[in-house]
Write a protein that holds these residues in place. Sequence first.
Motif, PDB file in Angstrom:
ATOM      1  N   PHE A 187       0.843  -1.206   0.000  1.00 50.96           N
ATOM      2  CA  PHE A 187       0.000   0.000   0.000  1.00 50.96           C
ATOM      3  C   PHE A 187       0.878   1.257   0.000  1.00 50.96           C
ATOM      4  CE2 PHE A 187      -2.832   3.163   1.837  1.00 50.96           C
ATOM      5  CZ  PHE A 187      -4.025   2.912   1.168  1.00 50.96           C
ATOM      6  N   ASP A 188       1.920   1.286   0.832  1.00 50.91           N
ATOM      7  CA  ASP A 188       2.790   2.460   0.920  1.00 50.91           C
ATOM      8  C   ASP A 188       3.524   2.719  -0.395  1.00 50.91           C
ATOM      9  OD1 ASP A 188       2.048   2.907   3.513  1.00 50.91           O
ATOM     10  OD2 ASP A 188       3.821   1.956   4.396  1.00 50.91           O
ATOM     11  N   GLU A 189       3.943   1.656  -1.083  1.00 55.67           N
ATOM     12  CA  GLU A 189       4.633   1.823  -2.363  1.00 55.67           C
ATOM     13  C   GLU A 189       3.728   2.472  -3.402  1.00 55.67           C
ATOM     14  OE1 GLU A 189       7.863  -1.721  -2.898  1.00 55.67           O
ATOM     15  OE2 GLU A 189       5.778  -2.371  -2.650  1.00 55.67           O
ATOM     16  N   LEU A 190       2.457   2.195  -3.332  1.00 48.45           N
ATOM     17  CA  LEU A 190       1.512   2.760  -4.290  1.00 48.45           C
ATOM     18  C   LEU A 190       1.229   4.236  -4.025  1.00 48.45           C
ATOM     19  CD1 LEU A 190      -0.980  -0.234  -4.454  1.00 48.45           C
ATOM     20  CD2 LEU A 190       0.507   0.558  -6.303  1.00 48.45           C
ATOM     21  N   ILE A 191       1.456   4.671  -2.809  1.00 47.55           N
ATOM     22  CA  ILE A 191       1.210   6.073  -2.449  1.00 47.55           C
ATOM     23  C   ILE A 191       2.407   6.954  -2.787  1.00 47.55           C
ATOM     24  CG2 ILE A 191       0.927   7.640  -0.490  1.00 47.55           C
ATOM     25  CD1 ILE A 191      -1.656   6.387  -1.238  1.00 47.55           C
ATOM     26  N   ASP A 192       3.609   6.444  -2.589  1.00 47.46           N
ATOM     27  CA  ASP A 192       4.796   7.300  -2.606  1.00 47.46           C
ATOM     28  C   ASP A 192       5.713   7.103  -3.803  1.00 47.46           C
ATOM     29  OD1 ASP A 192       4.117   8.516  -0.185  1.00 47.46           O
ATOM     30  OD2 ASP A 192       4.992   6.870   0.968  1.00 47.46           O
ATOM     31  N   ASP A 193       5.280   6.413  -4.848  1.00 51.05           N
ATOM     32  CA  ASP A 193       6.193   6.135  -5.957  1.00 51.05           C
ATOM     33  C   ASP A 193       6.547   7.413  -6.727  1.00 51.05           C
ATOM     34  OD1 ASP A 193       6.937   5.165  -8.847  1.00 51.05           O
ATOM     35  OD2 ASP A 193       7.150   3.431  -7.528  1.00 51.05           O
ATOM     36  N   SER A 194       7.814   7.539  -7.078  1.00 53.53           N
ATOM     37  CA  SER A 194       8.301   8.745  -7.755  1.00 53.53           C
ATOM     38  C   SER A 194       7.677   8.940  -9.131  1.00 53.53           C
ATOM     39  CB  SER A 194       9.829   8.687  -7.890  1.00 53.53           C
ATOM     40  OG  SER A 194      10.230   7.526  -8.612  1.00 53.53           O
TER      41      SER A 194
ATOM     42  N   GLU B  43     -11.242  -2.710  -4.642  1.00 56.13           N
ATOM     43  CA  GLU B  43     -11.963  -3.985  -4.612  1.00 56.13           C
ATOM     44  C   GLU B  43     -13.153  -3.962  -5.564  1.00 56.13           C
ATOM     45  OE1 GLU B  43     -11.124  -5.580  -0.064  1.00 56.13           O
ATOM     46  OE2 GLU B  43     -12.793  -4.203  -0.424  1.00 56.13           O
ATOM     47  N   GLU B  44     -13.884  -2.867  -5.560  1.00 56.16           N
ATOM     48  CA  GLU B  44     -15.072  -2.764  -6.414  1.00 56.16           C
ATOM     49  C   GLU B  44     -14.721  -2.747  -7.897  1.00 56.16           C
ATOM     50  OE1 GLU B  44     -17.290   0.623  -5.203  1.00 56.16           O
ATOM     51  OE2 GLU B  44     -17.749  -0.176  -3.200  1.00 56.16           O
ATOM     52  N   SER B  45     -13.510  -2.324  -8.237  1.00 56.35           N
ATOM     53  CA  SER B  45     -13.113  -2.274  -9.646  1.00 56.35           C
ATOM     54  C   SER B  45     -12.930  -3.662 -10.246  1.00 56.35           C
ATOM     55  CB  SER B  45     -11.798  -1.500  -9.791  1.00 56.35           C
ATOM     56  OG  SER B  45     -10.697  -2.273  -9.325  1.00 56.35           O
ATOM     57  N   ASN B  46     -12.708  -4.657  -9.389  1.00 57.86           N
ATOM     58  CA  ASN B  46     -12.510  -6.045  -9.817  1.00 57.86           C
ATOM     59  C   ASN B  46     -11.263  -6.224 -10.690  1.00 57.86           C
ATOM     60  OD1 ASN B  46     -13.447  -8.715  -9.575  1.00 57.86           O
ATOM     61  ND2 ASN B  46     -14.346  -8.661 -11.616  1.00 57.86           N
ATOM     62  N   MET B  47     -10.290  -5.329 -10.529  1.00 55.60           N
ATOM     63  CA  MET B  47      -9.042  -5.410 -11.285  1.00 55.60           C
ATOM     64  C   MET B  47      -7.880  -5.932 -10.450  1.00 55.60           C
ATOM     65  SD  MET B  47      -9.253  -1.829 -13.446  1.00 55.60           S
ATOM     66  CE  MET B  47      -7.553  -1.919 -14.000  1.00 55.60           C
ATOM     67  N   PHE B  48      -8.055  -5.981  -9.116  1.00 55.57           N
ATOM     68  CA  PHE B  48      -6.916  -6.238  -8.239  1.00 55.57           C
ATOM     69  C   PHE B  48      -7.150  -7.429  -7.319  1.00 55.57           C
ATOM     70  CE2 PHE B  48      -7.313  -1.692  -9.129  1.00 55.57           C
ATOM     71  CZ  PHE B  48      -6.082  -1.423  -9.712  1.00 55.57           C
ATOM     72  N   SER B  49      -6.043  -8.030  -6.895  1.00 58.03           N
ATOM     73  CA  SER B  49      -6.062  -9.076  -5.876  1.00 58.03           C
ATOM     74  C   SER B  49      -5.367  -8.549  -4.631  1.00 58.03           C
ATOM     75  CB  SER B  49      -5.334 -10.335  -6.379  1.00 58.03           C
ATOM     76  OG  SER B  49      -5.998 -10.872  -7.509  1.00 58.03           O
ATOM     77  N   PHE B  50      -5.761  -9.060  -3.471  1.00 60.63           N
ATOM     78  CA  PHE B  50      -5.247  -8.545  -2.194  1.00 60.63           C
ATOM     79  C   PHE B  50      -4.758  -9.702  -1.325  1.00 60.63           C
ATOM     80  CE2 PHE B  50      -8.516  -5.826  -3.883  1.00 60.63           C
ATOM     81  CZ  PHE B  50      -7.978  -4.558  -3.787  1.00 60.63           C
ATOM     82  N   ASP B  51      -3.600  -9.487  -0.701  1.00 57.77           N
ATOM     83  CA  ASP B  51      -3.036 -10.454   0.241  1.00 57.77           C
ATOM     84  C   ASP B  51      -2.403  -9.684   1.388  1.00 57.77           C
ATOM     85  OD1 ASP B  51      -3.241 -13.241  -1.044  1.00 57.77           O
ATOM     86  OD2 ASP B  51      -2.360 -12.065  -2.677  1.00 57.77           O
ATOM     87  N   ARG B  52      -2.005 -10.431   2.414  1.00 57.39           N
ATOM     88  CA  ARG B  52      -1.265  -9.821   3.511  1.00 57.39           C
ATOM     89  C   ARG B  52       0.003 -10.631   3.757  1.00 57.39           C
ATOM     90  NH1 ARG B  52      -3.039  -5.605   6.250  1.00 57.39           N
ATOM     91  NH2 ARG B  52      -5.228  -4.963   5.971  1.00 57.39           N
ATOM     92  N   PHE B  53       1.127  -9.913   3.848  1.00 58.22           N
ATOM     93  CA  PHE B  53       2.407 -10.540   4.139  1.00 58.22           C
ATOM     94  C   PHE B  53       3.007  -9.822   5.342  1.00 58.22           C
ATOM     95  CE2 PHE B  53       1.714 -11.198  -0.408  1.00 58.22           C
ATOM     96  CZ  PHE B  53       1.912 -12.569  -0.511  1.00 58.22           C
ATOM     97  N   GLY B  54       3.150 -10.541   6.436  1.00 56.66           N
ATOM     98  CA  GLY B  54       3.669  -9.933   7.653  1.00 56.66           C
ATOM     99  C   GLY B  54       2.814  -8.792   8.144  1.00 56.66           C
ATOM    100  N   GLY B  55       1.519  -8.900   7.925  1.00 58.26           N
ATOM    101  CA  GLY B  55       0.603  -7.857   8.362  1.00 58.26           C
ATOM    102  C   GLY B  55       0.490  -6.687   7.405  1.00 58.26           C
ATOM    103  N   GLU B  56       1.262  -6.704   6.315  1.00 62.04           N
ATOM    104  CA  GLU B  56       1.246  -5.600   5.351  1.00 62.04           C
ATOM    105  C   GLU B  56       0.359  -5.953   4.169  1.00 62.04           C
ATOM    106  OE1 GLU B  56       4.631  -2.638   3.785  1.00 62.04           O
ATOM    107  OE2 GLU B  56       4.912  -4.685   3.079  1.00 62.04           O
ATOM    108  N   LEU B  57      -0.503  -5.027   3.785  1.00 60.05           N
ATOM    109  CA  LEU B  57      -1.401  -5.248   2.652  1.00 60.05           C
ATOM    110  C   LEU B  57      -0.613  -5.221   1.353  1.00 60.05           C
ATOM    111  CD1 LEU B  57      -4.343  -5.565   1.632  1.00 60.05           C
ATOM    112  CD2 LEU B  57      -4.439  -3.062   1.482  1.00 60.05           C
ATOM    113  N   ALA B  58      -0.811  -6.254   0.527  1.00 61.24           N
ATOM    114  CA  ALA B  58      -0.146  -6.358  -0.776  1.00 61.24           C
ATOM    115  C   ALA B  58      -1.207  -6.379  -1.864  1.00 61.24           C
ATOM    116  CB  ALA B  58       0.695  -7.626  -0.832  1.00 61.24           C
ATOM    117  N   ILE B  59      -0.981  -5.596  -2.913  1.00 62.05           N
ATOM    118  CA  ILE B  59      -1.958  -5.448  -3.988  1.00 62.05           C
ATOM    119  C   ILE B  59      -1.309  -5.836  -5.313  1.00 62.05           C
ATOM    120  CG2 ILE B  59      -3.534  -3.842  -5.157  1.00 62.05           C
ATOM    121  CD1 ILE B  59      -3.450  -2.121  -2.620  1.00 62.05           C
ATOM    122  N   SER B  60      -2.012  -6.626  -6.106  1.00 61.52           N
ATOM    123  CA  SER B  60      -1.518  -7.036  -7.412  1.00 61.52           C
ATOM    124  C   SER B  60      -2.646  -6.959  -8.432  1.00 61.52           C
ATOM    125  CB  SER B  60      -0.947  -8.473  -7.362  1.00 61.52           C
ATOM    126  OG  SER B  60      -1.943  -9.373  -6.918  1.00 61.52           O
TER     127      SER B  60
END
Length: 240
Positions: free
Chosen positions: A195-202, A217-234
């Motif tokens: 999530f943080d990488e998506l906010i702060d990318d140069s 989620e509503e766009s139905n374009m992305f998948s979501f997981d959690r790694f070490g408590g961190e939200l990951a989006i693909s």
Amino acid sequence: MSKQVGMSRNISLDYLNKTIEFMEIEDDFEKVRENLREYIGLYIDDNTNIRKTANILSNIWLEDDKENRKIKDYAREEVAKSSNSNLRLVAHWCMILITYKVFEDIASVIGKLEYMQIEITSKLIREKMTDMWGERPTLIHAIPKNIRTMRDTSVLETVKQGVYKVKKHRVDDERAIILIVATLIHLKDKLYLSFDELIDDSLMFPFDYSIDVGVLEESNMFSFDRFGGELAISLKENFK
């Protein structure tokens, strides 16, 4: 294989918006190309430059491949349904990033300089780019053209000769934010982004935006997981 520069003409916001206008009234992309060449010819006399400018615009908005087709289709569909200038600016920016690696790398350089609060100069951009691409005449020619495109699309302002500052644009349109997220994930050589990488990318230095996971989620374009408590989006497989 060496990277192709490709984007060797500056592209104005007027040309980009006119491309969308032609797309809205004409389904045949070859006819859109013809219309673009005629329109550009009103402002440019040289046939070679007319052709090169039209080809760049065509590559940005009309051409795609199996890797970026879904994202470009989404962008084409959304800008066709809306006259929102903010959405269109984000869409233009994302489509150029996806299409031209040289533009992507220059944007990354500028975004990092801004983040580090280092003065943004033509000289420093050129030095950083030649470190990445090597000393090539085509690159040296293209760098000021890409900077001019950023000025013409109102994401850079000239402070003085060869010195620039970023002009920020607030983005609240949900479709624009979906496109920003999809573009960043597409461009990064990773399975997912945090999530943080998506906010702060140069790469997205011109834009101030926040991300609502519910909208993604509503766009139905992305998948979501959690790694070490961190939200990951693909991106979902069918959007890669």
